[in-house]
Design an enzyme around this catalytic site. Structure first.
Site, PDB file in Angstrom:
ATOM      1  N   LYS A 288     -35.388 -55.437  35.319  1.00  0.00           N
ATOM      2  CA  LYS A 288     -33.964 -55.162  35.502  1.00  0.00           C
ATOM      3  C   LYS A 288     -33.757 -53.707  35.927  1.00  0.00           C
ATOM      4  O   LYS A 288     -34.574 -52.828  35.616  1.00  0.00           O
ATOM      5  CB  LYS A 288     -33.210 -55.379  34.180  1.00  0.00           C
ATOM      6  N   ARG A 362     -34.049 -69.662  29.241  1.00  0.00           N
ATOM      7  CA  ARG A 362     -34.113 -71.130  29.339  1.00  0.00           C
ATOM      8  C   ARG A 362     -35.515 -71.650  29.014  1.00  0.00           C
ATOM      9  O   ARG A 362     -35.670 -72.784  28.580  1.00  0.00           O
ATOM     10  CB  ARG A 362     -33.683 -71.578  30.740  1.00  0.00           C
TER      11      ARG A 362
END
Length: 510
Positions: A288, A362
Site C-alpha cells: 500500500k 477474503r
C-alpha cells in the site's frame, strides 16, 4: 468498566458530578425537554442560561452550566435532541443514544453521571444507557512512566478521572424489563469497549498470538463459559487452510485461527460468526502507499466484533450456541511472502489464483467460512473490513450487507437498525460471477474494479454450502473513525458490528 443503573428518584436530588438533561430545538431556540422533574427555580435558571448562551437545542449540541440551584450535581450538561416542542414525550432510540453519548463524552473530570432524558419503556431507557456508557469510553493508550508522572494533576490529562457509573432516571425504573434492559446496555457497552480497545492497540502490541492471548485471558473472566481453541501455523498447514497460511506466510508473526464457543446446555439453535482479523495490512508484496497504512491496525475490527459478541452472549446467558471464528494473520512483504499468480488450496479443496496480495481478507475469511460450515450452524455471518469499494458506495458510517438469502439479509439489516448501526442491503449479481473465473485454478480471488464490494461477496459465497443461510457484512468504513468524535462514537475504533451481531443472536433466542 462503566456500571449502568436505573432509578425512579428525582434526578436533581441524586448525588453525582454531572446531571444530563435534554433540550429541544423549538424554532431555533433551546428549551428543556420533558421529563426532567426539576424544581421551578432550577428549571427557570436553566432556561435563562440557555437563552443567554443562545443555545439552539440542535441534535448533539452540548451546553454545560455550573451551580444550578436546587440541583445536587455540581454541573448540568444540556444535550440537544433536535426538533420538537416542550411536550414531546418520545424520541427515536438513536437520537437518545447520540444525545446521551455526546453529553457523557463532554463530561470532563467526572466519575458519576445521572441522565434524565425523555425516555420511558425498556427500549428507550436502554438507548440512553447504551449511549451514556459508550460515550464514557476512553482508550488508555501506551504511555511511559515519565509521561504519566508529568501529566498528573493537569486538567484534561490522560489520567484524569473518567466516568465509571451512569444512572438513568425513569419513572418505570422498577419494571423488570427496564432493569434487564439496563443490564444488557452495560454488557453491550463493555463488549464494544473491548472491541474498541483491540482495534486501537498498536500493531506491534497486537498481532495474531497476542490477540489470541487476549481472548484466552478474557474467557476466564465474566459469566458463562467460553471455550477457546487455537490452530497455530502447523495445525493450519496440516488442516489445509491455504488461504490464511498464504496471507500470513510473509510475517514473522505467524497466523492463528481461534475458535470461541458459547454452548449453553439448553441451546436449540446455533449461529456461527466469522471475523476478519488482519492485525496489520501492509498490502503484502502489492504494498500500500504509506498514507494508506496509517489505519491498517484496524483491519482486524471484524474479528474484534466477533470476539466481543461471543463474550457478551455468554455474559447475558443467551440460550443460543454462538461460535466465533477469528481469522488472524499479519499481511507483510518479505522473501517468504505470497506472490501474485500463486495458487493456494483452501480448506474445502477449492484452488484459488492470487491476483493482488492486498485483497487478503477474503482469503482468510474463505477458510473461516469453510470451518464454520463444518459444524452445521443454523446461520453464518462473516464481518470484515473488506473493501474500499464499500466506502465508495456507502461512505464511512454505513455498512454493506450481502447474503445468499434475501430474508436472512433483511434479518441482519433489521438487527443493525435496532442496534443503531447503520447498514444497507446490497446485491450479489450473478452476472459478476464470471469475473472470478481463472484459467489456472478453480477460482480467481478478485474481480474488476467496478462493483468490487459485490465481487468480494460473490467470492465468499463460494465457501458457504448451498442451503446454509449466510450474510457478509462489510464494515470497512464504520469500523474506524478517522475524524472527530460524534454522538457516542469516539475517534479511532468504534466497535461497530457488536450491536448488530448481538441483536441478531438474540433473535434466535426469542
Amino acid at each position: 468498566m462503566t456500571t449502568v443503573n436505573v432509578s425512579d428518584r428525582p434526578a436533581h436530588g441524586l448525588k453525582a458530578d454531572v446531571l444530563v438533561l435534554g433540550t429541544l430545538d423549538a424554532d431555533g431556540s433551546a428549551v428543556l425537554a420533558a421529563g426532567h422533574g426539576l424544581p421551578t427555580a432550577a428549571a427557570g435558571h436553566l432556561a435563562q442560561q440557555l437563552a443567554a448562551l443562545q443555545a439552539t437545542g440542535a441534535a448533539e449540541e452540548v451546553v454545560t452550566v455550573a451551580g444550578v440551584p436546587e440541583v445536587s450535581a455540581g454541573r448540568v450538561i444540556l444535550t440537544g435532541l433536535g426538533k420538537g416542542s416542550p411536550d414531546t414525550a418520545s424520541f427515536g432510540h438513536e437520537v437518545l443514544r447520540r444525545a446521551a453519548g455526546a453529553a457523557v463524552r463532554s463530561a470532563k473530570n467526572a466519575t458519576k453521571v445521572v441522565l434524565a432524558l425523555p425516555a420511558a419503556g425498556a427500549e428507550s431507557v436502554a438507548a440512553v444507557a447504551e449511549g451514556a456508557a459508550l460515550g464514557s469510553y476512553r482508550y488508555a493508550g501506551v504511555r511511559g512512566e515519565t509521561a504519566q508522572r508529568g501529566s498528573r494533576g493537569r486538567r484534561g490529562s490522560k489520567d484524569a478521572p473518567t466516568v465509571s457509573a451512569v444512572t438513568v432516571v425513569a419513572s418505570d425504573a422498577r419494571d423488570k424489563a427496564v432493569k434487564a434492559a439496563a443490564v444488557r446496555a452495560g454488557v453491550l457497552a463493555e463488549a464494544k469497549a473491548y472491541a474498541r480497545d483491540l482495534v486501537n492497540t498498536p500493531p506491534n502490541k497486537l498481532f495474531p498470538q497476542s490477540f489470541t492471548d487476549s481472548v484466552k485471558e478474557r474467557s476466564t473472566t465474566g459469566k458463562g463459559t467460553v471455550t477457546v481453541t487455537v490452530l497455530d501455523e502447523k495445525a493450519l498447514r496440516k488442516g489445509g487452510f491455504g488461504g490464511i497460511v498464504g496471507v500470513g506466510q510473509g510475517s514473522v508473526n505467524p497466523p492463528r485461527l481461534v475458535t470461541l464457543t458459547w454452548a449453553p446446555a439448553k441451546a436449540k439453535q446455533s449461529v456461527a460468526l466469522v471475523g476478519k482479523g488482519i492485525t496489520f495490512d501492509s498490502g503484502g508484496l502489492c504494498i500500500k502507499p504509506p498514507a494508506s497504512m496509517l489505519t491498517m491496525k484496524s483491519d482486524m475490527a471484524g474479528a474484534a466484533a466477533v470476539a466481543a459478541t461471543v463474550f457478551a452472549a455468554a455474559e447475558l446467558g443467551l440460550p443460543v450456541k454462538v461460535t466465533g471464528y477469528l481469522c488472524l494473520a499479519e499481511n507483510m512483504p518479505s522473501g517468504t511472502a505470497q506472490r501474485p499468480s500463486d495458487v493456494v488450496t483452501m480448506r474445502n479443496g477449492t484452488t484459488v489464483e492470487i491476483l493482488d496480495t492486498d485483497a487478503e481478507g477474503r482469503m482468510v475469511l474463505g477458510d473461516g467460512l469453510c470451518l464454520a460450515a463444518e459444524s452445521g450452524p443454523d446461520a453464518i455471518v462473516d464481518i470484515a473490513t473488506l473493501t474500499g469499494a464499500q466506502m465508495v458506495a456507502l461512505g464511512a458510517r454505513v455498512a454493506g450487507i450481502m447474503s445468499n438469502d434475501d430474508g436472512f439479509r433483511e434479518r441482519v439489516r433489521a438487527a443493525a437498525n435496532a442496534s443503531g448501526e447503520a447498514a444497507w442491503p446490497m446485491p450479489l449479481p450473478a452476472d459478476l460471477r464470471s469475473q472470478l473465473d481463472s484459467s489456472v485454478a478453480d477460482l480467481a480471488h478478485k474481480g474488476e474494479r467496478w462493483g468490487g464490494m459485490l465481487t468480494a461477496g460473490l467470492f465468499l459465497k463460494e465457501f458457504v454450502p448451498q442451503g446454509t443461510a449466510w450474510a457478509h457484512v462489510d464494515i470497512a468504513g464504520p469500523s474506524f473513525n478517522e475524524g472527530s468524535p460524534w454522538g457516542y462514537t469516539p475517534k479511532g475504533g468504534t466497535g461497530f458490528g457488536v450491536g448488530t451481531l448481538l441483536t441478531l443472536v438474540e433473535t434466535y433466542a426469542a
